[in-house]
Design a protein around this motif. Structure first.
Motif, PDB file in Angstrom:
ATOM      1  N   MET A  86       4.635  -5.418  30.546  1.00  0.00           N
ATOM      2  CA  MET A  86       4.545  -4.744  29.235  1.00  0.00           C
ATOM      3  C   MET A  86       3.474  -3.661  29.202  1.00  0.00           C
ATOM      4  SD  MET A  86       5.081  -7.827  26.515  1.00  0.00           S
ATOM      5  CE  MET A  86       6.658  -8.685  26.408  1.00  0.00           C
ATOM      6  N   ILE A  94       3.141  -1.463  31.317  1.00  0.00           N
ATOM      7  CA  ILE A  94       3.747  -0.241  31.854  1.00  0.00           C
ATOM      8  C   ILE A  94       4.559   0.399  30.727  1.00  0.00           C
ATOM      9  CG2 ILE A  94       5.363   0.654  33.587  1.00  0.00           C
ATOM     10  CD1 ILE A  94       4.453  -1.892  35.279  1.00  0.00           C
ATOM     11  N   GLY A  95       3.994   1.449  30.149  1.00  0.00           N
ATOM     12  CA  GLY A  95       4.527   2.026  28.918  1.00  0.00           C
ATOM     13  C   GLY A  95       3.486   1.959  27.813  1.00  0.00           C
ATOM     14  N   GLY A  96       2.307   1.423  28.139  1.00  0.00           N
ATOM     15  CA  GLY A  96       1.153   1.588  27.258  1.00  0.00           C
ATOM     16  C   GLY A  96       0.827   0.451  26.316  1.00  0.00           C
ATOM     17  N   LYS A  97       1.515  -0.675  26.413  1.00  0.00           N
ATOM     18  CA  LYS A  97       1.182  -1.787  25.516  1.00  0.00           C
ATOM     19  C   LYS A  97      -0.058  -2.542  26.039  1.00  0.00           C
ATOM     20  CE  LYS A  97       4.485  -0.605  22.978  1.00  0.00           C
ATOM     21  NZ  LYS A  97       4.076   0.385  21.959  1.00  0.00           N
TER      22      LYS A  97
END
Lengths: 317, 281
Positions: free
Chosen positions: A71, A73-76
């Motif tokens: 998660m 990966i994509g900034g969470k």
């Protein structure tokens, strides 16, 4: 001597829950995962307010850690929640490879750490988690002392880039640090200035150290009490500075003396300023069922045990 | 239709890269790497929508995770030949101070790699997490992942497989490399896994089978079909039947070359069977 007031006992896990609730409002990148312990971890509010950012993973902790790593990966910024035992030992390799070695911004939030989990007994009372987590390169390890500090630490770690292990507990304990404090990772907090001995405590043992300082004061012993909420990175400078003044130290933690705070402190002292040290910690043993109070007494983790350790270390100065 | 001859030429070159990489350091895993060469070539050149350059967050592009990290030679070769890092860097595979570690890692900042893998069974969970973040970000791109068949013996996979269907993670295509081999022998000898297709279906996944997993055209057809099944509420699994060691005759149909490098003579034979097409590194 400076004194502290318990403004009303609360559990540190509720401090985590309150911090997470706050983060839900202020940081839209924060997501939370839980392995079938929402009530125990006090994640109910976050779940109710942000169902789209809450992930119930079931009794599958290994998957939870992997999901959290993915998660990011994509900034969470994932916060995982389960008991300390299932947050560390059960999933050590998942944390090691998918989180720590992969440098993922995951916050591993662990409740019911140590003996004070109580009646459930040794299967759930992990006393090795600080050691496991501090050995992982790049992992920050935090063990706050009360409700207010746990809330502040929860909020602070969202701003810290990198994996964090946040350890807290189940029982209601004295709440004495300031409300809405700013939490600085890695910065020791001097609670009481003293000259004869340094007491360095973490987590639930900080309040016990304050109680011990009162007793010692009545005996004419001036104890310096330092709250080490961050075990890694350790505030070496504060420790060295304090023992330079006092000449001896007692470390206190709800953890095995192998691998815990005490050993980290011993390393700092051995390489910088060799100093007599006594350990208030469990002595390479598992826990057992009992009330938190009974267990802390039986395993020597209360204020009386700290006083005794101080008396021992003073003789070694 | 894509020009599959070009892809086949690239596959031959990738096979040469794999053989030369593991031969140079006398270590590494050629068998599974060779078996998946066509898949990687098809995935990176035709199937995935990729942005130029590398960004860890992978927003606005398809993202791939390799779970069975030991087949790093094929991964590195295809990443290099897809422009993620200089092809010459393949020379550094498994050497000290290299970004091309024995098993892939983000630790050395190698472009193209988003998670460390090597300790098996962890990639499915990671891929699902990334898929859920894509949904949170309203990013309609897909997550692809590759797993060994022997790797399915790790229990974490089944936690993840159960989770995916239960949570309708339908933006993932997880491919299982069904080569039937693992270190100690055939998967049936080591730990029979029964009907893998039936298992995935029982766990609520849509399954697409590619029976000719070393045929570029069959892979393209199967992956297009898999893509068409995403976004329908169920996770998608591709069962890719491959031959371990494919393209080098003496390495095929055996587990012997799972983790063993060829000697000088064997390398020469392998390279002869795979003539240079696009230029060696």
């Amino acid at each position: 001597m400076k004194t502290y007031t318990n403004t009303g006992s609360k559990d540190t896990r509720s401090g985590f829950g309150a911090g997470l609730t706050e983060l839900g409002k202020t940081n839209e990148n924060v997501v939370a995962l839980c392995a079938d312990l929402i009530g125990s971890l006090k994640m109910d509010d976050f779940k109710a307010n942000h169902p789209e950012r809450f992930f119930q993973v079931g009794i599958a902790e290994a998957n939870m850690i992997g999901l959290a790593a993915g998660m990011t990966i994509g900034g969470k910024i994932p916060f995982t929640g389960t008991f300390a035992n299932f947050s560390t030992g059960r999933v050590y390799d998942q944390i090691r490879q998918s989180v720590a070695y992969s440098d993922k911004n995951v916050k591993i939030c662990a409740s019911h750490a140590g003996l004070t989990l109580g009646e459930d007994g040794a299967t759930h009372q992990i006393l090795e988690d600080i050691g496991l987590m501090k050995m992982l390169p790049g992992m920050t390890v935090i063990n706050p002392c009360d409700y207010n500090q746990t809330k502040a630490a929860t909020i602070a770690i969202a701003e810290h880039r990198g994996p964090v292990y946040l350890r807290f507990g189940r029982p209601k304990v004295a709440n004495f640090t300031p409300e809405n404090q700013t939490f600085e990772i890695g910065k020791a907090i001097h609670l009481i200035e003293g000259t004869d001995v340094t007491i360095l405590a973490t987590g639930h043992l900080v309040w016990e150290a304050l109680e011990a300082a009162k007793t010692l004061s009545e005996k004419g012993i001036s104890a310096e009490v330092i709250n080490i909420h961050t075990i890694k990175p350790l505030d070496d400078e504060a420790i060295i500075k304090s023992v330079t003044k006092t000449g001896c130290i007692v470390t206190a933690e709800e953890h095995n003396f192998l691998g815990g705070l005490g050993e980290s402190v011993a390393r700092v002292l051995a390489t910088n300023k060799p100093t007599p040290q006594e350990f208030v910690a469990t002595k390479d043993t598992f826990g057992e069922s009992g009330t938190p109070k009974q267990l802390m007494e039986k395993y020597g983790l209360n204020s009386q045990a700290i006083v005794k350790a101080v008396e021992t270390v003073l003789k070694r100065k | 239709m894509p020009n599959t001859q070009q892809l086949k030429d690239l596959t031959t070159q990738v096979r040469r890269d794999i053989l030369r990489m593991v031969h140079k350091v006398n270590s590494g895993h050629p068998g599974g790497s060779l078996g998946c060469a066509e898949f990687f070539v098809a995935l990176y050149n035709e199937i995935m929508e990729r942005n130029n350059g590398f960004d860890m967050d992978g927003i606005g592009e398809d993202v791939f995770f390799l779970s069975n990290g030991h087949i790093s030679p094929v991964y590195y070769s295809v990443l290099a030949r897809s422009g993620y890092f200089p092809i010459d860097e393949l020379n550094t595979f498994r050497l000290i101070n290299s970004r091309l570690q024995g098993h892939p890692t983000t630790h050395e900042n190698l472009p193209g790699v988003r998670i460390a893998s090597g300790s098996l069974g962890q990639g499915m969970s990671v891929a699902l997490g990334a898929a859920q973040t894509k949904k949170l970000n309203n990013d309609s791109h897909l997550i692809y992942s590759l797993h060994g068949d022997g790797e399915l013996q790790e229990g974490q996979n089944w936690e993840a497989i159960m989770y995916a269907a239960g949570n309708n993670v339908d933006n993932i295509i997880a491919t299982i490399d069904l080569n039937g081999q693992q270190i100690d022998g055939s998967t049936d000898d080591v730990l029979p896994m029964g009907n893998i297709k039936a298992k995935f279906e029982a766990f609520g996944w849509t399954v697409v089978e590619i029976n000719e997993g070393n045929d570029i055209d069959a892979i393209l057809k199967g992956m297009v079909e898999a893509k068409s099944k995403t976004g329908k509420g169920k996770p998608v699994c591709v069962l890719l039947k491959t031959v371990m060691g494919n393209g080098v005759d003496f390495m095929m149909y055996t587990h012997a070359w799972h983790g063993k490098a060829p000697n000088d003579e064997q390398l020469a034979i392998g390279l002869k069977q795979n003539p240079e097409t696009l230029g060696d590194y």
